[in-house]
Design an enzyme around this catalytic site. Structure first.
Site, PDB file in Angstrom:
ATOM      1  N   VAL A 150      18.547  99.124  55.018  1.00 36.92           N
ATOM      2  CA  VAL A 150      18.944  98.620  53.167  1.00 36.92           C
ATOM      3  C   VAL A 150      20.179  98.848  53.067  1.00 36.92           C
ATOM      4  CG1 VAL A 150      18.379  99.263  50.933  1.00 36.92           C
ATOM      5  CG2 VAL A 150      16.276  99.447  52.748  1.00 36.92           C
ATOM      6  N   ASP A 151      21.321  99.351  53.712  1.00 34.28           N
ATOM      7  CA  ASP A 151      23.017  99.000  53.544  1.00 34.28           C
ATOM      8  C   ASP A 151      22.816  97.508  54.361  1.00 34.28           C
ATOM      9  OD1 ASP A 151      23.839 100.574  52.168  1.00 34.28           O
ATOM     10  OD2 ASP A 151      23.646 102.512  53.949  1.00 34.28           O
ATOM     11  N   HIS A 152      21.907  97.674  55.637  1.00 32.60           N
ATOM     12  CA  HIS A 152      22.167  96.731  56.055  1.00 32.60           C
ATOM     13  C   HIS A 152      21.925  95.063  55.925  1.00 32.60           C
ATOM     14  CE1 HIS A 152      23.629  99.085  59.766  1.00 32.60           C
ATOM     15  NE2 HIS A 152      23.947  98.496  60.220  1.00 32.60           N
TER      16      HIS A 152
END
Length: 716
Positions: free
Chosen positions: A504-506
């Site tokens: 999700v960060d990416h």
């Protein structure tokens, strides 16, 4: 590919989908990613189809496809043919592996790409050893942003040269972006680089008294109820609970994980979440996919869209994972003429673009790194103590190459003056600080706009730019939990599982990259900067492969079995006599063909007795796409000559590590444009003097700042 053009449509592009026989998506995916496009059926006759394509390609700016190289050549969509016939056209190709790689003809399929690259072996299964099937289709989700971003980067270069050209990426290149944290080698590794993050590191997932799981990030003992319960628990009882995790690879919660786990089982999840939120402890419940369709914050931030489609009815779908928060098109809706920006032929897609990176951790710094890969000059401004992720070098290095570093004390007015010089220098100011902190430190939107009206202000938040939680802290883990990915990834009947790839960060970073590039291209029309935004919440929802109908039912989506082996008889991993394979077919006849191959034996027993190569040959003859599932692939991948030749793996000289090998670029731009992958992750303040000199600060003034500890420089 369909999702990539969907994102371009959300940004305002007029998108036409040409439906070629055999290339259609499932009905669900068609609703999700083709709903805002014009549709055109391809002609059946090859000659008519060629004329049809010609008529459309001469009138568009961008064409995007996911044909294999041989298929593209047959259709006249290969890079050489398109560049020769349409010099101004931007043409984007998405494969499973890059063109020119030995695996270039692999079907464009998440499971085959991730399995062959070794990522199915990079996650610890919930209840057994060995590799697993990854339910989260993150390689295609990431590749959608990568492809669309590559198109905009090429478009930006075209504005300067008048020349279009090719862009290519692949599921493997996109899927490997998270592996930059995990797949690296150093000639002189530090303990942190050597340790990395082992597959069995675990995650801070806890079950509560009501059977509901929650994911906690940060210090749980900041909650008064947790602190009180720990203080009242007899030492011998605490020790007994904590013994369960005595051998943990990472001792979470200062070794008190077992005790906290026992405490959390005494009350229902809702009570604990209320307690944690009141104490500013980042936490979220593990929810089923689709639960966020009714979430107050998701609705307020615009991440839920209600639509009515013919043949489908009224539905709720995930909205755009990015925002354009300012309107810079001219008065009365008039679009200003294109600025005269021709500068000759650039050698890098973003040559001449200047980026100030004020972010920390992962989702913020990753965007400037990718802008740097594309050729921008990126300066990372860090506090004197450095980015908080620096101690975890294995993770820090995964989002910090292609930058120079300056270290400045922003709480001092003299340090703020240095930052403001950099704001005035930059084309893009990017960060992921909470907005109240950014305002306090002097780089909120109003201040940046006052200093540099033409700067693009790009912000990644946890929950979005509006709504009751807009300033809450957040982490990748919380949105894998609340968006349903942890429940889906655990498999049927199992506890939830956090995907250690930081997906999700990416995704949020790539959503920010895309909207930032859109703003950069649009600035050529307006000459003005604007405020753009993305978030972890929005990105976690945009990756959903389902939607909700009027009766609150989710459209059919794949489900992972309890052993995390796959999603169906012909979409799963399997053990062979000498390794593992992954097969992936949506053909309803594939399970029957598989059963016929096995004869009278159970399919699993039959496959377990076959050598992998022989089994793959039989599956190919039976029309079932399959490939070897690669195990322990880091070193082999980084060393593979084919990967090095295509810059899938690269090496740079680091001032501490010596030769530093890691994952390479996410794009290829053909013979006329290259990526910039030469700068390794910088030391803290490594380039402070160089940058201050470029800003025009005299040496005596620099020395005074050093003497007063306003700035810092680290040398190897």
């Amino acid at each position: 590919m369909a999702q990539g053009t969907h994102f371009l449509a959300l940004l305002g592009a007029r998108v036409t989908r040409i439906d070629i026989e055999g290339s259609c998506l499932s009905d669900v995916h068609d609703v999700l990613w083709n709903r805002d496009k014009e549709r055109l059926a391809a002609a059946h006759d090859p000659a008519d189809r060629a004329r049809q394509l010609v008529s459309h390609l001469s009138a568009v700016d961008i064409v995007m496809h996911d044909f294999l190289p041989s298929e593209a050549r047959a259709l006249g969509l290969d890079p050489d043919s398109l560049s020769a016939a349409y010099p101004a056209l931007v043409h984007v190709a998405v494969g499973a592996w890059p063109a020119g790689h030995p695996h270039q003809d692999m079907p464009v399929d998440d499971a085959l790409a991730l399995g062959s690259a070794g990522l199915f072996d990079e996650q610890q299964p919930v209840a057994r050893d060995g590799p697993l099937w990854l339910r989260f289709p993150f390689s295609s989700a990431l590749a959608a942003y990568v492809a669309a971003s590559g198109a905009l980067a090429r478009l930006y270069a075209r504005n300067r040269s008048g020349k279009g050209g090719p862009v290519s990426t692949s599921l493997v290149q996109a899927g490997l972006l998270p592996m930059m944290m995990h797949w690296s080698r150093a000639e002189n590794p530090t303990p942190s680089v050597q340790f990395g993050m082992p597959k069995d590191s675990g995650a801070t997932l806890f079950e509560c008294a009501d059977g509901q799981w929650i994911h906690i990030m940060g210090a749980a003992e900041k909650s008064p109820a947790i602190a009180k319960a720990l203080a009242e628990m007899p030492r011998e009882v605490r020790d007994r609970h904590n013994e369960k995790y005595a051998g943990a690879v990472i001792p979470y919660l200062d070794g008190e994980r077992g005790a906290v786990e026992a405490i959390l089982m005494t009350r229902p999840s809702r009570e604990w979440l209320t307690e944690f939120w009141a104490s500013d402890v980042p936490a979220q419940p593990v929810q089923p996919m689709g639960a966020l369709f009714k979430d107050e914050q998701a609705l307020a931030a615009g991440y839920v869209v209600q639509r009515e489609l013919p043949g489908v009815g009224k539905i709720r779908v995930a909205g755009a994972p990015f925002h354009l928060l300012t309107d810079t098109i001219g008065p009365d809706g008039a679009v200003p003429p294109v600025a005269d920006v021709a500068q000759g032929a650039p050698k890098l897609p973003l040559e001449g673009v200047k980026v100030l990176d004020l972010g920390a951790f992962l989702a913020g710094p990753l965007v400037p790194m990718l802008l740097g890969d594309l050729g921008a000059d990126v300066i990372k401004l860090e506090p004197l103590a450095g980015d908080p992720m620096r101690p975890g070098e294995w993770a820090f290095n995964g989002c910090q190459r292609s930058k120079r570093s300056i270290s400045v004390q922003l709480k001092d007015p003299r340090g703020r003056e240095v930052m403001e010089r950099l704001v005035g220098w930059a084309d893009i100011v990017h960060h992921n600080q909470r907005m109240p902190a950014a305002d306090k430190l002097g780089f909120g939107w109003d201040r940046v706009r006052a200093i540099n009206p033409s700067a693009i202000y790009s912000h990644v938040s946890s929950y979005g730019p509006a709504g009751p939680r807009k300033d809450w802290p957040g982490y990748d883990q919380l949105f894998q939990a609340s968006a349903g990915w942890e429940q889906e990834g655990g498999g049927e009947g199992n506890p939830p599982m956090w995907h250690r790839f930081g997906v999700v960060d990416h995704l949020a970073a790539l959503a920010s990259l895309l909207v930032t590039l859109a703003a950069l291209v649009r600035r050529d029309l307006t000459g003005k900067g604007e405020w753009v935004a993305a978030s972890l919440l929005g990105a976690s929802m945009a990756a959903w492969d389902s939607y909700m109908d009027e009766q609150d039912r989710l459209a059919p989506a794949p489900r992972l079995d309890s052993m995390q082996m796959g999603e169906g008889p012909a979409k799963r991993i399997a053990r062979t006599s000498d390794g593992w394979i992954v097969m992936s077919s949506d053909d309803p006849e594939a399970p029957h063909r598989l059963a016929r191959l096995a004869g009278d034996r159970p399919v699993d027993d039959w496959m377990a007795g076959q050598p992998a190569d022989a089994l793959l040959a039989m599956l190919k003859a039976g029309g079932i796409p399959a490939t070897r599932l690669t195990l322990d692939n880091r070193d082999a991948f980084l060393s593979d000559p084919a990967n090095r030749a295509l810059s899938l793996s690269i090496s740079a000289q680091h001032p501490v590590y010596g030769a530093f090998e890691t994952i390479g670029g996410a794009w290829n731009f053909g013979p006329d444009l290259r990526l910039s992958l030469d700068l390794p992750p910088p030391l803290l303040g490594q380039h402070t003097r160089m940058i201050l000199s470029e800003l025009g600060l005299a040496e005596h003034a620099q020395q005074l700042l050093f003497d007063e500890q306003i700035i810092r420089e680290t040398r190897a």
